[in-house]
Design an enzyme around this catalytic site. Structure first.
Site, mmCIF file in Angstrom:
data_model
loop_
_atom_site.group_PDB
_atom_site.id
_atom_site.type_symbol
_atom_site.label_atom_id
_atom_site.label_comp_id
_atom_site.label_asym_id
_atom_site.label_seq_id
_atom_site.Cartn_x
_atom_site.Cartn_y
_atom_site.Cartn_z
ATOM 1 N N CYS B 94 0.824 -1.229 0.000
ATOM 2 C CA CYS B 94 0.000 0.000 0.000
ATOM 3 C C CYS B 94 0.848 1.265 0.000
ATOM 4 C CB CYS B 94 -0.991 -0.006 1.161
ATOM 5 S SG CYS B 94 -2.191 -1.313 1.049
ATOM 6 N N ARG B 129 -12.986 4.475 -2.662
ATOM 7 C CA ARG B 129 -12.016 3.486 -2.197
ATOM 8 C C ARG B 129 -12.305 2.119 -2.778
ATOM 9 N NH1 ARG B 129 -8.964 5.631 1.906
ATOM 10 N NH2 ARG B 129 -7.996 3.663 2.482
ATOM 11 N N HIS B 195 -3.319 -5.526 1.514
ATOM 12 C CA HIS B 195 -2.763 -4.835 2.664
ATOM 13 C C HIS B 195 -2.455 -5.747 3.835
ATOM 14 C CE1 HIS B 195 -6.740 -3.565 4.814
ATOM 15 N NE2 HIS B 195 -6.379 -4.757 5.160
#
Ligand SMILES: [Zn+2]
Lengths: 412, 242
Positions: B94, B129, B195
């Site tokens: 990320c 997102r 992530h």
């Protein structure tokens, strides 16, 4: 601090009545207490209702990532020494739930209100609180909620210019950053076991130094304020240096911290710390948390832990090994759908406990425990875990919806 | 390196550890120890120099402001770039992935220079997102099974000519460019939007990093029962949800 006794307007009365009716319909339909739906209906009819309802009360707001429901209960219990209290004791902590709770307390003198972190600024503007208690801020449900530092920033903006007395944790740098915008703060040193959201200076981004209990930023000078109240072992130290014993039925250091903050808030309303702390003994389980129940012929203690800081505090209060521990994790909407936080929890702290793993995301937990070099057993449900556990009281630690599942299953 | 030891650096946990990023360090450490290697793990805070002589570097995800601070401090420090020059293995996630590229958009909406260790450039997506379970096929050249992960980012990363996509998504967004690529790699440097503890769901990637560090072809097998069970469950969940 006397409340204002001006009666509600006809419109507000109508809104309260309509809200109660909606709540009753919702209850009759078997959809929970109906307090949130009732509050929503009432607020739609009178958007200023929350402020009007609170106008009769001396209001205390309580917000934090962890411990807000319990601390609200402790403060409410302490203030009952001085007058009747209305509170959202069941944890409906957004504006609709708060409105609903206040509508049920027309005879009260005090309103002790738990507020969701994201709504603190709004509610603090609407209800003109006399005091605001801020306990801690840490990572929680990150795929849905705002970033932790952004929350601190919003608190900071909301508290600037608010006349309430802010009672805030001096040991949490994010809380101190948020509270420092208020001209009227009482600092309470109640500790901070979870530090991983506060290595970076909230003011300038420098790396915080943490010598002993102190903390400071060498770059901009932002540092721990001098507290006037403190938790010291099993005692609360008041601003005069007197030590008052904490007697709680609730377990753990985190609850002694909550009691310390509650005593500081109660003192602001003239309740002596000894009186306040004695009254807190009355608080037992809070919405099923910390309750010990019988299930499958065994004693189970039910512990709710929703985020890394909460799990860390919970590990510090469970009975020592070889007490069996059941862990349950879900990742439904109310939990946050991401399980990455499991890797922020130090499961090596459970070494020596027989471990049983249940819940929707038991396989995430299984890998987490494998990597932490723990032995464990994966079970389909709590019945299987309880049947497999060696003798003694069983500690059951669960996150939000896993805890609800558990309460339903064990009949609590 | 010494035959039996592995030096592992976790870069800036004080700034870049928002989504359980410690998991990647724990998984690499555990799996190397299970093979009998002597692991030295160093967690380097952002006020400390990054040693240039370790074998594996892990750099994680973080919020926008800490990401900018991390990039500033890594550029000033120079240790991670020297380590890359020494041929170290770097695995980034990320915000850390974006920092390894040429530039990204910082919290002040300005272009922030990265370290240029990967030929990628990052911006901010317009479409909200990207959140959810991801399933992707890893570059066949790496010889690894499917990538399963969880993404939660707004960033979009474009690959330049010398960066190869780490994987192609079946379900999910990955680099967010709409071309189906996810992550990037070149030589010993890897980046991904999967992530936090992505290595917990993909222990074969952890083993790849260890093999590259040891310059070894194979590693002794370890008990992968729970990893496999989790992988199967999450692969099924990603397929069912999209
Ligand atoms: Zn500072």
């Amino acid at each position: 601090m006397a409340g204002n006794t001006e009666p509600l307007s006809p419109r507000s009365k109508l809104a309260v009545t309509a809200g109660k009716a909606a709540a009753a319909v919702s209850r009759a339909a078997g959809k929970g207490s109906g307090s949130v739906i009732g509050g929503k209906v009432a607020l739609r009819l009178d958007p200023d209702l929350l402020g009007r309802l609170a106008g009769h009360l001396d209001v205390v707001l309580v917000s934090a990532t962890n411990g807000k429901t319990t601390t609200t209960r402790l403060i409410a219990e302490a203030l009952r020494a001085s007058g009747p209290v209305v509170s959202n004791a069941l944890g409906a902590n957004m504006p609709a739930g708060i409105t609903s709770a206040l509508a049920g307390g027309s005879d009260a003198r005090y309103g002790v209100i738990e507020v969701d972190e994201k709504y603190l600024s709004t509610v603090a503007r609407d209800v003109t609180p006399k005091a605001i208690a801020l306990l801690n801020l840490s990572r929680d449900q990150l795929d849905r909620a705002a970033e932790t530092r952004m929350l601190a920033e919003r608190w900071r903006e909301g508290l600037a210019g608010n006349k309430a007395l802010v009672v805030a944790n001096a040991d949490d740098p994010l809380v101190v950053w948020a509270a420092s915008s208020s001209p009227n703060v009482v600092w309470v040193a109640v500790g901070q076991e979870w530090k991983d959201d506060a290595w970076s200076c909230p003011s300038c981004g420098g790396v915080l130094q943490r010598p002993g209990e102190d903390w400071l930023c060498a770059e901009c000078g932002f540092r721990r304020p001098v507290p006037s109240w403190a938790l010291s072992g099993e005692h609360v130290l008041d601003p005069h240096g007197a030590a008052w014993p904490i007697r709680l039925q609730l377990p753990g250091r985190a609850n002694r911290a909550n009691a310390t903050t509650a005593a500081a808030v109660a003192a602001a309303f003239g309740v002596h710390p000894q009186t306040a702390l004695e009254r807190m003994w009355e608080v037992t389980a809070v919405a099923g948390r910390y309750d010990t129940v019988q299930f499958g012929g065994r004693d189970l203690r039910l512990l709710l832990a929703k985020n890394p800081a909460g799990w860390l505090e919970t590990f510090s209060l469970i009975d020592p090994p070889p007490t069996p521990v059941v862990l349950s994790v879900n990742a439904r909407g109310a939990d946050g759908t991401d399980t990455s936080w499991l890797w922020d929890v130090d499961y090596t702290r459970l070494t020596g406990h027989p471990l049983y793993v249940i819940g929707d995301r038991k396989l995430d937990l299984a890998v987490r425990l494998e990597v932490a070099n723990q032995s464990f057993r994966v079970c389909e449900h709590v019945d299987e875990a309880v049947a497999a556990a060696p003798p003694g009281r069983i500690e059951v630690i669960a996150n939000y919806t896993a805890f609800q599942d558990l309460r339903r299953r064990v009949g609590n | 390196m010494n035959d039996n030891s592995l030096r592992l650096v976790w870069v800036y946990p004080d700034l870049l550890s928002t989504y359980g990023d410690q998991g990647n360090a724990l998984v690499v450490e555990r799996r190397a120890r299970q093979r009998g290697y002597d692991v030295t793990r160093v967690d380097v805070r952002s006020d400390q120099p990054v040693p240039a002589s370790a074998d594996i570097y892990l750099i994680g995800g973080g919020e926008d402001r800490p990401q900018r601070l991390a990039a500033e401090r890594l550029r000033r420090d120079g240790g991670l770039s020297r380590a890359a020059g020494n041929g170290a293995i770097i695995f980034s996630v990320c915000a850390g992935y974006q920092i390894l590229g040429h530039e990204f958009i910082n919290d002040l909406d300005r272009q922030e220079p990265g370290l240029g260790l990967l030929d990628v450039t990052s911006g901010r997506g317009q479409a909200g997102r990207c959140v959810g379970d991801v399933l992707a096929d890893i570059d066949p050249q790496l010889g690894l099974p499917q990538l399963t992960g969880f993404e939660n980012h707004q960033g979009v990363t474009h690959l330049g000519p010398t960066a190869k996509p780490l994987a192609r998504v079946r379900f999910g967004h990955g680099n967010g460019t709409g071309d189906g690529t996810e992550g990037a790699w070149n030589g010993n440097v890897f980046g991904t939007y999967m992530h936090g503890p992505v290595l917990a769901r993909n222990p074969q990637i952890a083993d790849l990093l260890i093999r590259l560090a040891l310059e070894s072809q194979g590693l002794a097998p370890v008990d992968d029962r729970w990893y496999e069970a989790l992988r199967n469950e999450r692969i099924a969940a990603a397929s069912a949800s999209r």
